[in-house]
Scaffold this motif. Structure first.
Motif, PDB file in Angstrom:
ATOM      1  N   VAL A 104       0.839  -1.211   0.000  1.00 46.71           N
ATOM      2  CA  VAL A 104       0.000   0.000   0.000  1.00 46.71           C
ATOM      3  C   VAL A 104       0.870   1.256   0.000  1.00 46.71           C
ATOM      4  O   VAL A 104       0.604   2.224  -0.726  1.00 46.71           O
ATOM      5  N   LEU A 105       1.945   1.230   0.798  1.00 46.94           N
ATOM      6  CA  LEU A 105       2.838   2.390   0.876  1.00 46.94           C
ATOM      7  C   LEU A 105       3.506   2.656  -0.472  1.00 46.94           C
ATOM      8  O   LEU A 105       3.572   3.806  -0.924  1.00 46.94           O
ATOM      9  N   ILE A 106       3.993   1.597  -1.128  1.00 51.49           N
ATOM     10  CA  ILE A 106       4.649   1.757  -2.428  1.00 51.49           C
ATOM     11  C   ILE A 106       3.658   2.283  -3.461  1.00 51.49           C
ATOM     12  O   ILE A 106       3.988   3.142  -4.289  1.00 51.49           O
ATOM     13  N   TYR A 107       2.430   1.781  -3.418  1.00 47.91           N
ATOM     14  CA  TYR A 107       1.424   2.204  -4.394  1.00 47.91           C
ATOM     15  C   TYR A 107       1.123   3.694  -4.267  1.00 47.91           C
ATOM     16  O   TYR A 107       1.076   4.422  -5.269  1.00 47.91           O
ATOM     17  N   PHE A 214       9.509  -1.830 -14.709  1.00 52.03           N
ATOM     18  CA  PHE A 214       8.183  -2.425 -14.631  1.00 52.03           C
ATOM     19  C   PHE A 214       8.264  -3.936 -14.830  1.00 52.03           C
ATOM     20  O   PHE A 214       7.565  -4.693 -14.151  1.00 52.03           O
ATOM     21  N   THR A 215       9.116  -4.375 -15.746  1.00 56.16           N
ATOM     22  CA  THR A 215       9.275  -5.809 -15.981  1.00 56.16           C
ATOM     23  C   THR A 215       9.807  -6.502 -14.735  1.00 56.16           C
ATOM     24  O   THR A 215       9.299  -7.551 -14.312  1.00 56.16           O
ATOM     25  N   ILE A 220       9.118  -9.448  -9.119  1.00 56.42           N
ATOM     26  CA  ILE A 220       9.115  -9.455  -7.658  1.00 56.42           C
ATOM     27  C   ILE A 220       7.695  -9.431  -7.111  1.00 56.42           C
ATOM     28  O   ILE A 220       7.400 -10.041  -6.075  1.00 56.42           O
ATOM     29  N   LEU A 221       6.773  -8.755  -7.827  1.00 54.14           N
ATOM     30  CA  LEU A 221       5.382  -8.740  -7.395  1.00 54.14           C
ATOM     31  C   LEU A 221       4.784 -10.139  -7.487  1.00 54.14           C
ATOM     32  O   LEU A 221       4.048 -10.573  -6.598  1.00 54.14           O
ATOM     33  N   LEU A 225       3.260 -12.220  -4.392  1.00 51.79           N
ATOM     34  CA  LEU A 225       1.901 -12.752  -4.411  1.00 51.79           C
ATOM     35  C   LEU A 225       1.907 -14.257  -4.158  1.00 51.79           C
ATOM     36  O   LEU A 225       1.045 -14.784  -3.446  1.00 51.79           O
ATOM     37  N   GLY A 226       2.874 -14.949  -4.755  1.00 49.41           N
ATOM     38  CA  GLY A 226       2.989 -16.383  -4.503  1.00 49.41           C
ATOM     39  C   GLY A 226       3.255 -16.687  -3.040  1.00 49.41           C
ATOM     40  O   GLY A 226       2.675 -17.611  -2.455  1.00 49.41           O
TER      41      GLY A 226
END
Length: 256
Positions: A104-107, A214-215, A220-221, A225-226
């Motif tokens: 949330v902070l990064i977003y 972005f790639t 890492i995202l 999530l995993g």
């Protein structure tokens, strides 16, 4: 819960903890890559941004802690130790809350991060002197391989005092357009132009770098999530196994 269900839950929990251990190792490896890599855009940011170094240490710490939790969860599942299962559940809950808070902070701070990145690169171009520093080598590597010049364009280099104060027509060698005929010169430092027009790439590196970031952000995202899915499954299974072990122990208590 029957004996067969307890056994199945135990081994499923062991499997999920093994995956959790592996994902923790991946996160730690990503943090080490950020810290040690010197041939990517991260090296440019790392030389000027303490936040990136702190972030890499956080990733290493989170990855190491995740591996430890995976190990504890495996022990608790195989030997059906209630205290280990309870500790494992609590730590997973805390990690999950921390991950959500960080996301949330990064977003909400993404625009600030973009501005800070632009400021770091602009400062690098202004202070570039061709002395083969790590950040300068990384930026030369980016311009050569991404076929770009400057951050928003070649005009960003006009703030560099070496170019501005030189009696020669200098330009950054790594900006040279290899499709233009002539001597390619060196891959770093400054080269002398034969005319007022630099034989350089016309586009800035901002779009290419943001695409690269972005790639890697997607990678890492996906890993995070995993890990989050495995954390949720691990919490559910550990809670069920802990409850089953408690009920089983209760039934073994002699009644008078």
């Amino acid at each position: 819960m029957g004996k067969g269900c307890i056994t199945a839950t135990k081994y499923f929990l062991f499997l999920f903890n093994l995956l959790f251990f592996i994902f923790g190792a991946l996160i730690m490896g990503f943090g080490l890559w950020i810290l040690l890599d010197n041939q990517s855009f991260l090296a440019v940011l790392q030389d000027s941004s303490k936040a990136l170094k702190v972030g890499s240490y956080i990733l290493i710490g989170v990855g190491s802690f995740s591996m430890l939790m995976g190990f504890v969860g495996c022990l608790g599942a195989i030997y059906e130790v209630r205290c280990l299962l309870g500790l494992y559940f609590t730590c997973l809950l805390l990690i999950l809350i921390a991950q959500v808070a960080a996301a949330v902070l990064i977003y909400f701070q993404r625009n600030l991060l973009r501005t800070e990145t632009s400021n770091i690169v602009t400062k690098l171009l202004e202070n570039y002197n061709g002395q083969n520093k790590t950040a300068e080598q990384a930026w030369d590597y980016i311009q050569r391989n991404m076929r770009c010049c400057g951050w928003t364009g070649p005009e960003d280099w006009m703030r560099n005092p070496v170019i501005v104060n030189s009696s020669q027509m200098l330009y950054p060698c790594s900006c040279r357009n290899t499709s233009v005929p002539g001597d390619n010169g060196t891959n770093s430092g400054f080269c002398e132009a034969q005319s007022d027009n630099w034989p350089n790439y016309d586009t800035g590196c901002m779009i290419s770098v943001e695409s690269w970031l972005f790639t890697n952000y997607g990678v890492i995202l996906g890993i995070c999530l995993g890990v989050a899915v495995i954390e949720l499954l691990g919490m559910i299974l550990s809670m069920g196994l802990c409850k089953s072990v408690h009920q089983e122990d209760y039934t073994k208590v002699p009644k008078y």
